[in-house]
Design a protein around this motif. Structure first.
Motif: not given
Ligand code: GDP
Ligand code: MG
Length: 164
Positions: A84-85, A112-113, A162-163
């Motif tokens: 996800h990150v 993706k971040p 935050e992500h």
């Protein structure tokens, strides 16, 4: 389900040290010789009450140049597929390298971040001017950390969080 955070970076930047710090124990193998990690390794970590899974994408990381490049491209794709990150690690002591740029090029195109952590900044009160060159990777903010001393990691994890 738990968010997945993948750690990507070339051999010897400190991925396993950072991973073990987050895992709170020694799981990944750390060695002074570039290239010592058995396989991608998973652990659980927690930040601000939120559990997440971390992956050290280190792979086998052998020492031949051709193979390292291949492995890094593979790592980046594993991270893009699973995470996800993504945290991309670079090393202030060796500075920006061509391999860092290649990995950054792959990660930047992913949806993706990606957070860029500059490792081995062992004295963040006086960050070396050298950290600024990593802005050239075009990945936005940089997070100076010391995985050995556990410095700067709270700020980095706040940005990761935050992500989630
Ligand atoms: P990896 O190949 O990316 O997994 O890197 P390792 O975690 O195995 O670390 C490679 C070398 O860098 C080892 O000698 C570590 O002790 C050292 N190292 C890792 N993090 C830091 C740090 O924050 N500061 C310093 N000075 N050395 C570090
Ligand atoms: Mg490793």
């Amino acid at each position: 389900s738990k968010p997945i955070v993948a750690i990507v970076g070339r051999p010897n930047v400190g991925k396993s040290t950072f991973f073990n710090y987050l895992a709170g124990r020694r799981i990944s193998i750390i060695d002074d010789t570039p290239g010592v990690t058995r396989d991608r390794i998973y652990a659980e970590s927690e930040w601000r009450g939120r559990k997440f899974t971390i992956i050290d994408t280190g792979g086998i990381e052998p020492n031949t140049d051709d193979y390292i490049k291949q492995q890094m491209i593979q790592q980046a794709h594993i991270a893009i597929d699973m995470a996800h990150v993504i945290i991309m690690l670079v090393d202030v002591k060796t500075g920006l390298t061509a391999l860092d740029e290649e990995v950054a090029n792959i990660l930047r195109k992913a949806d993706k971040p990606v957070l860029l952590a500059v490792n081995k900044v062992d004295n963040p009160g006086q960050p070396p001017a050298d950290i600024y060159e990593f802005y050239n990777l075009g990945m936005g903010e940089i997070y100076p950390i010391s995985s050995i001393h556990g410095l700067g990691i709270g700020e980095l994890l706040d940005a990761v969080y935050e992500h989630f």
